[in-house]
Write a protein that holds these residues in place. Sequence first.
Motif, PDB file in Angstrom:
ATOM      1  N   TYR A  64       0.745  -1.207  -0.049  1.00 58.94           N
ATOM      2  CA  TYR A  64      -0.108   0.085  -0.063  1.00 58.94           C
ATOM      3  C   TYR A  64       0.977   1.306   0.152  1.00 58.94           C
ATOM      4  N   ALA A  65       2.246   1.188   0.150  1.00 60.59           N
ATOM      5  CA  ALA A  65       3.247   2.445   0.180  1.00 60.59           C
ATOM      6  C   ALA A  65       4.326   1.885  -0.489  1.00 60.59           C
ATOM      7  N   ALA A  66       5.124   2.578  -0.950  1.00 62.79           N
ATOM      8  CA  ALA A  66       6.483   2.269  -1.379  1.00 62.79           C
ATOM      9  C   ALA A  66       7.386   1.870  -0.117  1.00 62.79           C
ATOM     10  N   PRO A  67       8.562   0.911  -0.408  1.00 66.30           N
ATOM     11  CA  PRO A  67       9.252   0.523   0.942  1.00 66.30           C
ATOM     12  C   PRO A  67       9.979   1.695   1.258  1.00 66.30           C
ATOM     13  N   PRO A  68       9.936   1.687   2.721  1.00 64.32           N
ATOM     14  CA  PRO A  68      10.317   2.991   3.403  1.00 64.32           C
ATOM     15  C   PRO A  68      11.860   2.563   3.735  1.00 64.32           C
ATOM     16  N   THR A  69      12.717   2.562   2.395  1.00 60.36           N
ATOM     17  CA  THR A  69      14.225   2.243   2.464  1.00 60.36           C
ATOM     18  C   THR A  69      14.947   3.233   2.410  1.00 60.36           C
ATOM     19  N   GLY A  70      15.973   3.216   2.438  1.00 59.57           N
ATOM     20  CA  GLY A  70      17.283   4.133   1.950  1.00 59.57           C
ATOM     21  C   GLY A  70      16.733   5.934   2.292  1.00 59.57           C
ATOM     22  N   ALA A  71      16.524   6.666   1.229  1.00 61.94           N
ATOM     23  CA  ALA A  71      16.135   7.813   1.261  1.00 61.94           C
ATOM     24  C   ALA A  71      14.584   7.870   1.757  1.00 61.94           C
ATOM     25  N   ARG A  73      13.419   6.008   4.553  1.00 59.67           N
ATOM     26  CA  ARG A  73      13.292   6.020   5.604  1.00 59.67           C
ATOM     27  C   ARG A  73      12.997   7.123   6.600  1.00 59.67           C
ATOM     28  N   TRP A  74      12.229   6.882   7.537  1.00 60.90           N
ATOM     29  CA  TRP A  74      11.852   8.235   8.510  1.00 60.90           C
ATOM     30  C   TRP A  74      11.412   9.318   7.760  1.00 60.90           C
ATOM     31  N   ARG A  75      10.389   8.838   6.606  1.00 59.65           N
ATOM     32  CA  ARG A  75       9.663  10.004   5.702  1.00 59.65           C
ATOM     33  C   ARG A  75       8.308   9.396   5.917  1.00 59.65           C
ATOM     34  N   PRO A  76       7.610  10.330   5.602  1.00 62.82           N
ATOM     35  CA  PRO A  76       6.016   9.738   5.209  1.00 62.82           C
ATOM     36  C   PRO A  76       6.014   9.020   4.292  1.00 62.82           C
ATOM     37  N   PRO A  77       5.141   7.975   4.461  1.00 64.82           N
ATOM     38  CA  PRO A  77       4.971   7.045   3.346  1.00 64.82           C
ATOM     39  C   PRO A  77       4.552   7.392   1.974  1.00 64.82           C
ATOM     40  N   ALA A  78       5.276   6.888   0.855  1.00 66.96           N
ATOM     41  CA  ALA A  78       5.004   7.259  -0.485  1.00 66.96           C
ATOM     42  C   ALA A  78       4.050   6.281  -1.049  1.00 66.96           C
ATOM     43  N   PHE A 198       5.584   7.977  12.393  1.00 69.62           N
ATOM     44  CA  PHE A 198       5.702   7.553  11.175  1.00 69.62           C
ATOM     45  C   PHE A 198       4.815   6.545  10.997  1.00 69.62           C
ATOM     46  N   GLY A 199       4.515   5.370  12.178  1.00 68.66           N
ATOM     47  CA  GLY A 199       3.981   4.501  11.898  1.00 68.66           C
ATOM     48  C   GLY A 199       2.373   4.706  11.926  1.00 68.66           C
ATOM     49  N   LEU A 200       2.037   5.902  12.399  1.00 65.75           N
ATOM     50  CA  LEU A 200       0.661   6.499  12.340  1.00 65.75           C
ATOM     51  C   LEU A 200       0.445   7.044  10.808  1.00 65.75           C
ATOM     52  N   MET A 201       1.497   7.507  10.306  1.00 64.68           N
ATOM     53  CA  MET A 201       1.272   7.943   9.031  1.00 64.68           C
ATOM     54  C   MET A 201       0.926   6.854   8.143  1.00 64.68           C
ATOM     55  N   ASP A 202       1.639   5.602   8.337  1.00 63.30           N
ATOM     56  CA  ASP A 202       1.541   4.538   7.550  1.00 63.30           C
ATOM     57  C   ASP A 202       0.159   4.017   7.346  1.00 63.30           C
ATOM     58  N   VAL A 203      -0.660   4.292   8.514  1.00 61.49           N
ATOM     59  CA  VAL A 203      -1.818   3.849   8.618  1.00 61.49           C
ATOM     60  C   VAL A 203      -2.771   4.793   7.909  1.00 61.49           C
ATOM     61  N   VAL A 204      -2.523   6.102   7.919  1.00 59.21           N
ATOM     62  CA  VAL A 204      -3.322   6.911   7.357  1.00 59.21           C
ATOM     63  C   VAL A 204      -3.042   6.590   5.672  1.00 59.21           C
ATOM     64  N   ARG A 205      -1.953   6.260   5.294  1.00 54.85           N
ATOM     65  CA  ARG A 205      -1.621   5.730   4.061  1.00 54.85           C
ATOM     66  C   ARG A 205      -2.448   5.005   3.611  1.00 54.85           C
ATOM     67  N   ALA A 206      -2.400   3.594   4.457  1.00 54.82           N
ATOM     68  CA  ALA A 206      -3.143   2.527   4.263  1.00 54.82           C
ATOM     69  C   ALA A 206      -4.708   2.797   4.132  1.00 54.82           C
TER      70      ALA A 206
END
Length: 576
Positions: A64-71, A73-78, A198-206
């Motif tokens: 449901y989002a791009a992998p939060p890796t590399g650049a 990481r610690w960004r809102p989910p794309a 960021f975990g909460l941002m993930d849920v909003v993205r989902a």
Amino acid sequence: MRRFPVPPVNARRIAATYLLALGAVTGHAAIAQSARSAPMAMTREGPVSGSNHSAIRRYLGIPYAAPPTGALRWRPPAPPALRRSLLHATRFGNSCPQVTTLGVYAGPTSITEDCLYLNIYAPDTPVRKGRRLPVIVWLHGGGLVTGSADGYDGSWLASGGPDGTATIVVTVNYRLGLLGFLSHPALRGAGQEATGNFGLMDVVRALKWTRANIAAFGGDPDNVTVGGQSSGASLASALMLAPSAKGLFRRTILESGPLSTVATASLARQRGEEFAAQAGCADSQTEVASCLRRLPVSQILQMQGKLGENGQLAVGLAIDGQLIPRPPLEAWRTGTFNRVPVLGGTVRDEGRFALLVAGYNTGEGPLAADQLAGRIKARYPARLAPGRTAAEDPAARLASEYTIQAYGSATDAFGAFNTDPIVCRVNRAITEMAKWTPVNAYEFRYRDAPFYFPPQAGVAPWAAHTIDLQFIFPGWHGGELGINHRPQTAWTPGEISGPERGLSDRLLSAWTRFAAMGAPDAALPHSGQGKIPAPWPQFGVEGHYQTQDVGQFGERSAREFRDEHRCDLWDMILTY
């Protein structure tokens, strides 16, 4: 209610037609065969195929989002990448990185940051033409440091049980621990004021993904309920605080929730800066962000905590000025939250879970009589809630209330001492919520269900934290090392059965009726399924709880609940 645009419906027939054509054009017979045999859906990102299991269609491991890796990481989910190829959604996605376990409550060990996946359970039953099914998005628990969506089989909930209604169930992974909840000013991106949740941002993205795609699976994007247990309930109630989540869901189910406190912004920033300094990332802000994003996941997890013990650097949910703009209890008290109907409650012996975790980690047996008072006083030193007074030292008062004489043993007294502040916090929160929005409250009181911890002499789980999950999610057992035992104090494996399935059916009915109609005792005008359940009064101003047990659902007042759990005393001691 804020409205988000809904894409045109892409039915399974459209997806299957697309895949048959794709198979014909490309010569890929396997694609064409999948279109004929497997359940299909067309999402905005591309076609998906699932699998059939006992009248339930399962689609597992959908990004449901791009992998939060590399650049990232610690960004809102794309948003996830678009694809033209078929996604075979028949296996769970990766669990999010985690190290700390809660005894045998644990998600699979993982150091893989590519973990933002969800799973969909949809009933393979005919519905009336043009009718879409209600949706429940479920958030797993685990203290925001452990857990995974793959332990939550949504089949029962999707079926609605014999007396409920068919429902689309979505279970979600989200970032955990320091990777999910690290606040540092260097991590703010362009135009991004908030950092940390960021975990909460993930849920909003989902939820946004669900809004855009769930119609393709038969779900109603305008009828989404968010539910969760323990820290999942914390996240679900945090969505009620988040302005950016308004309009993405209509109802909330809070098992062992909601939130009453979160970390302050200053504490979250302090811990984030301590983490950066300890990790050797303490130069300019630009260099700090780059340094942090280069850290190996294994190092982050080592700094976060260890098996059986979470460290001091991860603070979990915190006020950030955007997603969580104010303390939860202030929001509940003043009505400054997304006002959606709530179904929520607790289990009778929440705090015995902590006894089981401690016993599992240390091997310590039942609490000795001469240890009880010392343990209580060590937990709550002499302090009072702001603006409250007491005639005596509260620690001494607690020790005088939670005695062997009152509870029968030191272990049982300490179990009640652990339980009561938890359930009193929840009582305080829902009491304030109920002034602004409909609330249906409950207490799960059944003490003899199977439990997944190894038996511990002299420490029966009773109705401990998480005991209720197996009544909603079949075979739920905490994690890879959990095995449900019955009776609780024996090594004999066993799942809920007999009259316990009747209790399960009633909960499934209540949860799905609430998701469909906004009330757990609502009639279902379209399905004709099952019987109308007994009335379940709203919590209201006077405070009504439904009590849940095998063979009997009753009602008790908030006054009775507060007396049993000594909430008047705890209100003088707890800080919110």
